[in-house]
Write a protein that holds these residues in place. Structure first.
Motif, PDB file in Angstrom:
ATOM      1  N   GLU A   1       0.808  -1.219   0.000  1.00  0.00           N
ATOM      2  CA  GLU A   1       0.000   0.000   0.000  1.00  0.00           C
ATOM      3  C   GLU A   1       0.843   1.273   0.000  1.00  0.00           C
ATOM      4  O   GLU A   1       0.564   2.221   0.738  1.00  0.00           O
ATOM      5  CB  GLU A   1      -0.971   0.000   1.186  1.00  0.00           C
ATOM      6  CG  GLU A   1      -1.960  -1.152   1.153  1.00  0.00           C
ATOM      7  CD  GLU A   1      -2.828  -1.236   2.397  1.00  0.00           C
ATOM      8  OE1 GLU A   1      -2.785  -0.311   3.243  1.00  0.00           O
ATOM      9  OE2 GLU A   1      -3.540  -2.240   2.542  1.00  0.00           O
ATOM     10  N   GLY A   2       1.898   1.292  -0.792  1.00  0.00           N
ATOM     11  CA  GLY A   2       2.707   2.499  -0.940  1.00  0.00           C
ATOM     12  C   GLY A   2       3.730   2.750   0.143  1.00  0.00           C
ATOM     13  O   GLY A   2       4.308   3.842   0.206  1.00  0.00           O
TER      14      GLY A   2
ATOM     15  N   PRO B   1       7.276   2.839   2.031  1.00  0.00           N
ATOM     16  CA  PRO B   1       8.604   3.019   1.443  1.00  0.00           C
ATOM     17  C   PRO B   1       9.361   1.696   1.321  1.00  0.00           C
ATOM     18  O   PRO B   1       9.218   0.803   2.163  1.00  0.00           O
ATOM     19  CB  PRO B   1       9.324   3.929   2.445  1.00  0.00           C
ATOM     20  CG  PRO B   1       8.263   4.514   3.309  1.00  0.00           C
ATOM     21  CD  PRO B   1       7.118   3.557   3.291  1.00  0.00           C
TER      22      PRO B   1
ATOM     23  N   GLY C   1      12.303   7.335   2.708  1.00  0.00           N
ATOM     24  CA  GLY C   1      10.884   7.431   2.387  1.00  0.00           C
ATOM     25  C   GLY C   1      10.112   8.057   3.529  1.00  0.00           C
ATOM     26  O   GLY C   1      10.682   8.473   4.538  1.00  0.00           O
TER      27      GLY C   1
ATOM     28  N   ARG D   1       2.764   2.335   8.232  1.00  0.00           N
ATOM     29  CA  ARG D   1       3.200   1.729   6.968  1.00  0.00           C
ATOM     30  C   ARG D   1       3.086   0.218   7.099  1.00  0.00           C
ATOM     31  O   ARG D   1       3.386  -0.352   8.145  1.00  0.00           O
ATOM     32  CB  ARG D   1       4.639   2.122   6.637  1.00  0.00           C
ATOM     33  CG  ARG D   1       4.848   3.622   6.489  1.00  0.00           C
ATOM     34  CD  ARG D   1       4.055   4.158   5.301  1.00  0.00           C
ATOM     35  NE  ARG D   1       4.223   5.588   5.138  1.00  0.00           N
ATOM     36  CZ  ARG D   1       3.233   6.455   5.198  1.00  0.00           C
ATOM     37  NH1 ARG D   1       1.997   6.058   5.408  1.00  0.00           N
ATOM     38  NH2 ARG D   1       3.467   7.739   5.033  1.00  0.00           N
TER      39      ARG D   1
END
Length: 162
Positions: A124-125, A127, A133, A139
């Motif tokens: 889901e994006g 880093p 990132g 995350r």
């Protein structure tokens, strides 16, 4: 002289073929169990910056790395979550107050320790690990064990203490 060389190569050919075509392994060896753990066992973060006072060979500034201290780390293997805060070290040498002021959750490189033989991939994006990132929000990372077992982890950096 040329004929002696060719004869030497041809005479050693059977020895070379025997070495290449035989195996050192014995058949029927017991298979080792595949690891089934898909755990993240530790997290670390670093900040990278260019030091203009130290040019590299090509004249570009040298990239320096500052390791941040992980504080209040909680690894919950049941919920597959990790929460922690980060402490930025004091300014020293090339890591000036101005550079220290640039450290933010949006520009960190993460490094995680995993279970033996496991691999990790951002979800889901999130880093890519090892590349700076944005860790300003939770995350997600998918850890795959050697036996194919998967677990999706959520990593949340709750603060950056300067």
């Amino acid at each position: 002289m040329k004929n002696r060389f060719i004869k030497g190569i041809l005479s050693s050919l059977p020895l070379w073929m025997a070495c290449i075509l035989t195996s050192c392994l014995t058949a029927g060896l017991e298979d080792l169990p595949a690891f089934e753990e898909a755990e993240i066992t530790d997290v670390r973060f670093e900040f990278r910056y260019k030091d203009a006072s130290a040019p590299w060979i090509d004249g570009e500034p040298m990239v320096r790395i500052v390791n941040l201290t992980t504080q209040n780390r909680v690894i919950d293997t049941n919920a597959a979550t990790i929460t922690c805060a980060l402490q930025v070290p004091a300014a020293a040498d090339a890591f000036t107050e101005a550079v220290r002021g640039q450290v933010s959750l949006a520009s960190l490189a993460g490094k995680f320790n995993l279970s033996t033989a496991a691999v990790i991939a951002p979800v889901e994006g999130a880093p890519v690990l090892g590349i700076p990132g944005d860790f300003s929000g939770p995350r997600k990372y998918k850890v795959t064990a050697a036996d194919g077992t998967t677990k999706t982890w959520t990593v949340h950096v709750t603060g950056l203490n300067k």
